[in-house]
Design a protein around this motif. Structure first.
Motif, PDB file in Angstrom:
ATOM      1  N   VAL A 138       0.844  -1.175   0.000  1.00  0.00           N
ATOM      2  CA  VAL A 138       0.000   0.000   0.000  1.00  0.00           C
ATOM      3  C   VAL A 138       0.885   1.233   0.000  1.00  0.00           C
ATOM      4  CG1 VAL A 138      -1.721   1.305   1.269  1.00  0.00           C
ATOM      5  CG2 VAL A 138      -1.838  -1.178   1.232  1.00  0.00           C
ATOM      6  N   ALA A 139       0.657   2.119  -0.945  1.00  0.00           N
ATOM      7  CA  ALA A 139       1.500   3.295  -1.068  1.00  0.00           C
ATOM      8  C   ALA A 139       0.672   4.546  -0.913  1.00  0.00           C
ATOM      9  CB  ALA A 139       2.207   3.305  -2.424  1.00  0.00           C
ATOM     10  N   GLU A 195     -12.841  -1.797   3.362  1.00  0.00           N
ATOM     11  CA  GLU A 195     -11.891  -1.870   2.262  1.00  0.00           C
ATOM     12  C   GLU A 195     -10.582  -1.159   2.609  1.00  0.00           C
ATOM     13  OE1 GLU A 195     -11.916  -2.132  -2.474  1.00  0.00           O
ATOM     14  OE2 GLU A 195     -13.387  -0.750  -1.631  1.00  0.00           O
ATOM     15  N   LEU A 196     -10.673  -0.023   3.263  1.00  0.00           N
ATOM     16  CA  LEU A 196      -9.450   0.667   3.668  1.00  0.00           C
ATOM     17  C   LEU A 196      -8.667  -0.141   4.688  1.00  0.00           C
ATOM     18  CD1 LEU A 196     -10.780   2.981   2.080  1.00  0.00           C
ATOM     19  CD2 LEU A 196      -9.975   4.542   3.850  1.00  0.00           C
ATOM     20  N   MET A 197      -9.385  -0.805   5.602  1.00  0.00           N
ATOM     21  CA  MET A 197      -8.720  -1.681   6.564  1.00  0.00           C
ATOM     22  C   MET A 197      -7.985  -2.799   5.828  1.00  0.00           C
ATOM     23  SD  MET A 197      -9.170  -4.981   7.911  1.00  0.00           S
ATOM     24  CE  MET A 197     -10.921  -5.258   7.584  1.00  0.00           C
ATOM     25  N   PHE A 198      -8.617  -3.374   4.798  1.00  0.00           N
ATOM     26  CA  PHE A 198      -7.965  -4.441   4.041  1.00  0.00           C
ATOM     27  C   PHE A 198      -6.677  -3.942   3.405  1.00  0.00           C
ATOM     28  CE2 PHE A 198      -6.994  -6.292  -0.063  1.00  0.00           C
ATOM     29  CZ  PHE A 198      -6.796  -7.611   0.283  1.00  0.00           C
ATOM     30  N   TYR A 199      -6.754  -2.830   2.676  1.00  0.00           N
ATOM     31  CA  TYR A 199      -5.570  -2.345   1.967  1.00  0.00           C
ATOM     32  C   TYR A 199      -4.482  -1.895   2.930  1.00  0.00           C
ATOM     33  CZ  TYR A 199      -7.826  -2.577  -2.595  1.00  0.00           C
ATOM     34  OH  TYR A 199      -8.433  -3.018  -3.749  1.00  0.00           O
ATOM     35  N   GLU A 257      -8.591   7.558   2.179  1.00  0.00           N
ATOM     36  CA  GLU A 257      -9.091   8.541   3.137  1.00  0.00           C
ATOM     37  C   GLU A 257     -10.426   8.074   3.689  1.00  0.00           C
ATOM     38  OE1 GLU A 257      -8.330  12.485   2.886  1.00  0.00           O
ATOM     39  OE2 GLU A 257      -7.183  12.463   1.028  1.00  0.00           O
ATOM     40  N   LEU A 258     -10.630   8.283   4.974  1.00  0.00           N
ATOM     41  CA  LEU A 258     -11.826   7.812   5.652  1.00  0.00           C
ATOM     42  C   LEU A 258     -12.276   8.840   6.671  1.00  0.00           C
ATOM     43  CD1 LEU A 258     -13.807   5.393   6.280  1.00  0.00           C
ATOM     44  CD2 LEU A 258     -12.187   4.773   8.091  1.00  0.00           C
ATOM     45  N   ASP A 259     -13.562   9.126   6.671  1.00  0.00           N
ATOM     46  CA  ASP A 259     -14.168   9.925   7.723  1.00  0.00           C
ATOM     47  C   ASP A 259     -14.647   8.951   8.792  1.00  0.00           C
ATOM     48  OD1 ASP A 259     -15.994  11.298   9.385  1.00  0.00           O
ATOM     49  OD2 ASP A 259     -16.342  12.789   7.828  1.00  0.00           O
ATOM     50  N   ALA A 260     -13.940   8.901   9.912  1.00  0.00           N
ATOM     51  CA  ALA A 260     -14.235   7.907  10.942  1.00  0.00           C
ATOM     52  C   ALA A 260     -15.639   8.043  11.507  1.00  0.00           C
ATOM     53  CB  ALA A 260     -13.202   8.004  12.066  1.00  0.00           C
ATOM     54  N   GLU A 261     -16.186   9.256  11.480  1.00  0.00           N
ATOM     55  CA  GLU A 261     -17.518   9.461  12.049  1.00  0.00           C
ATOM     56  C   GLU A 261     -18.633   8.995  11.122  1.00  0.00           C
ATOM     57  OE1 GLU A 261     -18.090  13.433  13.363  1.00  0.00           O
ATOM     58  OE2 GLU A 261     -16.458  13.371  14.835  1.00  0.00           O
ATOM     59  N   THR A 262     -18.498   9.282   9.823  1.00  0.00           N
ATOM     60  CA  THR A 262     -19.578   8.952   8.886  1.00  0.00           C
ATOM     61  C   THR A 262     -19.353   7.641   8.152  1.00  0.00           C
ATOM     62  OG1 THR A 262     -18.567  10.096   6.993  1.00  0.00           O
ATOM     63  CG2 THR A 262     -19.919  11.410   8.505  1.00  0.00           C
ATOM     64  N   GLY A 263     -18.115   7.159   8.076  1.00  0.00           N
ATOM     65  CA  GLY A 263     -17.820   5.947   7.316  1.00  0.00           C
ATOM     66  C   GLY A 263     -17.648   6.201   5.835  1.00  0.00           C
ATOM     67  N   SER A 264     -17.751   7.459   5.406  1.00  0.00           N
ATOM     68  CA  SER A 264     -17.521   7.802   4.010  1.00  0.00           C
ATOM     69  C   SER A 264     -16.022   7.842   3.732  1.00  0.00           C
ATOM     70  CB  SER A 264     -18.153   9.161   3.698  1.00  0.00           C
ATOM     71  OG  SER A 264     -17.995   9.488   2.337  1.00  0.00           O
TER      72      SER A 264
END
Length: 367
Positions: free
Chosen positions: A2-3, A94-98, A116-123
């Motif tokens: 992952v880069a 998916e972000l956790m996987f990568y 990039e992930l918004d931890a509050e909304t999951g977007s």
């Protein structure tokens, strides 16, 4: 590996959550590209998948470290679908996987440039390697050849063997489907089949498939005793031909697997059954025995022990029944225009016929 170019994706204060918000300035900023770089976005006319919006970034830059093309993935713009995908935790998973798993799997996955992930909304948003120059497959077109399918199940067996009975080493965030979650999922799918029966899709079924659909709408919760509990491994859980690229330039390792937003701990042959259930029925029947044999041989060749062909077939048969859960999910994700009705009706017929062919509906007789 992952880069990521430039800043830590998880510390950025804001990021685009739709294709319309993706700008040249934002892309060059997160890639650390020269400001004189030019970025254009192409949005395909034909929809690619149902759980996200996909665009292609063409990047003209003097910096050789900056890729000339990337895929951008954001949540769907349709409000109902977007809420369902975010509630499902698709981008978070998916972000956790990568971030945590992809560097350790023995198969090819797309290189990731920005997560990039918004931890509050999951977007979230992903910028990943553009594999579109490789061969791809669509449900409504010619399926993979037998040789391509054999390469595909070889890849799948390598993935499963790598984590076989070792799932405790996976991150805690990975779905493990405890009994309560499993039974709630079964009830949701059963309710979804009831809605499916009342939809225009039911008109696409023959008598045998319609009878099976009726059973699924009343007895799917009887699968409570089929929750995987032994021989567990990391599963893709959405493993089908549209989530694969085939790199003809790489003879030894041609298969690239994408879309890991459903991954979790499960039973390996369930992934295989899901793949096979969505192939055209005659193509599946003609090649099924050889594909099952190759998958089992590759499991053993990659270190799996104490798992014979009979046990594998039992799991495969269960997987064919569970694979039908896709249909209620699609009903909630897709606007049923004439094109979607034709495609999803065809996929439903394929999946239900596979259940009938393997007499997997008998598994609904006991709870």
């Amino acid at each position: 590996m992952v880069a990521s170019f430039g800043r830590d994706a998880f510390k950025l204060p804001s990021f685009p959550t739709s294709l319309a918000e993706v700008t040249s300035e934002w892309v060059t900023g997160v890639l650390g590209a020269p400001k004189r770089s030019d970025v254009t976005i192409r949005i395909p006319q034909a929809r690619i998948g149902y759980g996200s919006e996909i665009g292609f970034l063409d990047i003209a830059s003097d910096d050789p470290a900056v890729p000339s093309s990337l895929v951008v993935k954001v949540p769907p713009k349709d409000r109902r679908t977007r809420e369902a995908v975010i509630q499902f935790g698709a981008f978070r998973r998916e972000l956790m996987f990568y971030r945590s798993i992809a560097p350790h799997v023995p198969i090819r996955t797309p290189k990731v440039y920005v997560m990039e992930l918004d931890a509050e909304t999951g977007s979230g948003i992903l910028l990943v390697e553009d594999c579109s120059q490789m061969k791809s497959f669509l449900f409504g077109q010619s399926p993979p050849t037998l040789d391509q399918l054999l390469q595909t199940v070889t890849t799948l067996a390598k993935l499963h063997a790598a984590w076989w009975d070792k799932t405790e080493a996976l991150p805690q965030e990975v779905n493990r489907h405890d009994p309560e979650t499993w039974n709630a999922w079964l009830a949701d799918i059963q309710s979804g089949w009831q809605q499916w029966q009342s939809s225009p899709l039911s008109a696409h079924l023959d008598d045998a498939a319609a009878a099976l659909c009726q059973r699924l709408s009343g007895d799917f919760v009887n699968c409570s005793n089929l929750r995987p509990s032994t021989n567990l491994t990391l599963c893709h859980m959405d493993f089908h031909i549209q989530n694969l690229f085939y790199d003809t330039a790489s003879e030894e390792d041609p298969v690239v697997v994408i879309d890991w937003d459903s991954c979790g701990v499960g039973c390996g042959p369930h992934d295989l059954a899901y793949l096979m259930s969505l192939l055209p029925t005659l193509h599946r029947k003609d090649n099924e025995s050889e594909i099952l044999q190759r998958y089992h041989e590759e499991l053993l060749a990659n270190g799996v022990t104490g798992y014979d062909e009979e046990a594998m077939y039992t799991d495969y048969r269960i997987g064919s029944l569970l694979a039908t859960s896709l249909q209620p999910v699609l009903l909630n994700l897709v606007a049923l225009d004439s094109e979607a009705l034709h495609l999803i009706g065809s996929l439903a017929s394929r999946q239900l016929q596979m259940v009938v062919d393997h007499k997997a509906q008998q598994l609904l007789d006991t709870r």
